[in-house]
Design an enzyme around this catalytic site. Sequence first.
Site, PDB file in Angstrom:
ATOM      1  CG  ASP A 268      41.374  40.232  34.225  1.00 45.55           C
ATOM      2  OD1 ASP A 268      40.720  40.964  33.458  1.00 45.55           O
ATOM      3  OD2 ASP A 268      42.265  39.460  33.810  1.00 45.55           O
TER       4      ASP A 268
HETATM    5  C1  BGC Z   1      41.811  40.054  30.484  1.00 51.53           C
HETATM    6  C2  BGC Z   1      42.513  41.349  30.816  1.00 51.53           C
HETATM    7  C3  BGC Z   1      41.824  42.512  30.154  1.00 51.53           C
HETATM    8  C4  BGC Z   1      40.365  42.508  30.534  1.00 51.53           C
HETATM    9  C5  BGC Z   1      39.578  43.646  29.979  1.00 51.53           C
HETATM   10  C6  BGC Z   1      40.326  40.134  30.676  1.00 51.53           C
HETATM   11  O1  BGC Z   1      39.681  39.020  30.170  1.00 51.53           O
HETATM   12  O2  BGC Z   1      42.358  39.027  31.282  1.00 51.53           O
HETATM   13  O3  BGC Z   1      43.857  41.279  30.423  1.00 51.53           O
HETATM   14  O4  BGC Z   1      42.450  43.705  30.499  1.00 51.53           O
HETATM   15  O5  BGC Z   1      39.782  41.299  30.098  1.00 51.53           O
HETATM   16  O6  BGC Z   1      39.341  43.541  28.649  1.00 51.53           O
END
Ligand code: BGC
Length: 744
Positions: A268
Amino acid sequence: MAQPGADKAAMHTFINGLMQKMTLDEKIGQLNLPGAGDIVTGQASNSDIGKKIKEGRVGGLFNIKSVEKIKAIQKVAVEESRLKIPLIFGMDVIHGYKTVFPIPLALSCSWDMQLIEQTARIAAIEASADGINWTFSPMVDIARDPRWGRIAEGSGEDAYLGSRIAAAMVTGYQGNDLSKDNTILSCVKHYALYGAAEAGRDYNTTDMSRQRMYNEYFPPYFAAVKAGVGSVMASFNEVDGIPATANKWLMNDVLRKEWGFDGLLVTDYTGINEMIDHGLGDLKTVSAKALQAGIDMDMVGEGFLTTLQSSLQAGIITEAQINTACKRILEAKYKLGLFEDPYRYCKEERARTEVYTAAHRKIAREAAAQSFVLLKNQNKTLPLRKTGTLAVIGPLANNKENMPGTWSVAAEFDKSISVLTGLKEVAGNQVKFLYAKGSNLDADEKFEERAGMFGKALGRDKRTEEAMIAEAVSVAAQSDAILAVLGESAEMTGESSSRADLSIPETQRKLLKALLATGKPVVLVLFTGRPLTLTEEQKEVPAILNVWFGGSETGYAVADVLFGDVNPSGKLSTSFPKHVGQVPIFYNHKNTGRPLAAGKWFQKFRSNYLDVDNDPLYPFGFGLSYTNFQYGTLTVSDTLLKGEQMLTARIKVKNTGNYAGKETVQLYIRDMVGSVTRPVKELKGFEKITLEPGEEKEVVFKISTADLMFYNYDLLHTWEPGEFQIMVGPNSRDLQSVKVQWEK
Ligand code: BGC
């Protein structure tokens, strides 16, 4: 060049050949997934990112959209980098692209797998038409704590329903051939247990038994893997004291070995860097740990990019580990057909004709209506007739920006349909509409600011609370009925939007009270991204329609349901607590050694509270209709079963009301005695049927020993002989039940 969709052998030959030409730096470069950063159209090659791409230091980009930009940046990769390896383009396409569908929690209340798959299909068509080939969806984290803001992004509290939805979404995004220009790589997230954050506070620690993981939290991730999901995202939280991003057991033993996942594993956002704050070491250490655990791609943080070389030299990691990660990324690109045509997803014509189409918007409107849950409808307050004067009141009544809900990054807010617009267009001039805002979202201006981020501010009204309410009451006085359009703003749920209080903000509740005091019929049209505590509202308001956040067509769908053009049929996928103190509250809990006697709400030395009973306000699976469904008697084919015999459970359901309607008939099973304690009931099947007035249908559930299986103390997936309770009904509370004996 090898053909996309060709067999695995051809893919391996191609990728091995390519990797032989790659330097170590170029391999590490593939593992890097930065955000799109500073790309300005026409300047792609000269941007900072552009420079890195030329040097072979980028594997993909995310959250960049439009064919024009993506084409320009892809051009840099395939024309100006040494090996011309195309980039992969990811994005959070969570519940639709420009055509926005209801937030996932809402959509899950449709219990309609075909519809859910279709929404993912359309999202893939639109995203791929705009240059995207990888979505960070579905999010399948089981969530039992509505304080957690990201409950909005998942499918609720149940592993079975969540698993069915996970599979439907993966299939919708990926289709059966990833190399088609309108299918995209799906990424199931956030693996694992992200929804179990302590105290519902985002990113917080999770800790649970392996039994609970395997039986209650893992199934939806596993279902996505079984459905062929091409990528998995590691969660931010720790699991068993080790952040998921560096958790070898989670990534390697469970995901790769046990479940056979051979796709791409991405962190993530800055998941690697955050392990420094988790207390696992410096960037070099945590980056090495992530690679060793099996992570392939590093989102944003550049830990891999900047430290893997030196870790390799120091002998902390091996070149084979880098090769494996690089290979998985190249394989994903290969499967998407990017080596054959890097511009496969960059067709201007498609971007013009396949995004936000009338056909897609029609499905979004239908999907929104299917996701609404009718929580109360005293004296048939709803549906409304299309006559007279309606007062439409509340801070959410005349707003477009909040309709799509959280995580709708491609939405064009000015195009979404507000409730007021939807009502006016659907009712034409048969109804006179009066409007007043009635209150701000919250009395606290600072709170409202935090709850109105990403361009979704509701617009602060500077008048006093009293003045706004007085205006609303005088408007309401001229009406035949009042629609109180209240609740949460879109950004009161979503990432980093946890709440300690689960009620409708107080200033809005004051408004509601004042409206009720007029004596006119009041319908609460409730916007929310989470279960709220509605104990007062349930007592006082004649009708409550929970509309969540319905996406770009929300206003139309609200009108369709309020006026009865669509009969609501949504059923909750999460329990609504009576009080925040009951949280976490979920239907498939254990019995404990001191359960309450049936029908009691307090008994000394029993498992309960002094000040509130144990039951939710609205149970899992609950939702009303404008019509009535009468359930016949539940019958089973046998009460004594052996081995692999099939059990059939049957029930007749009759529509005894005046409207055609849909009903989701639900099957639950309880394993009465086990070698480990078993939940008081578990959803094991459901069927959504449509019935005309007076019509009756029989619903038949086929039950096999597969439905009795669970992970035992040794994490063996098995079933144990003995007594089972077979339960069927309209929700998890109101069930008929039959006992059967099932022997090995
Ligand atoms: C979130 C994810 C997301 C990623 C990219 C993160 O902060 O937890 O769900 O896919 O950002 O935007």
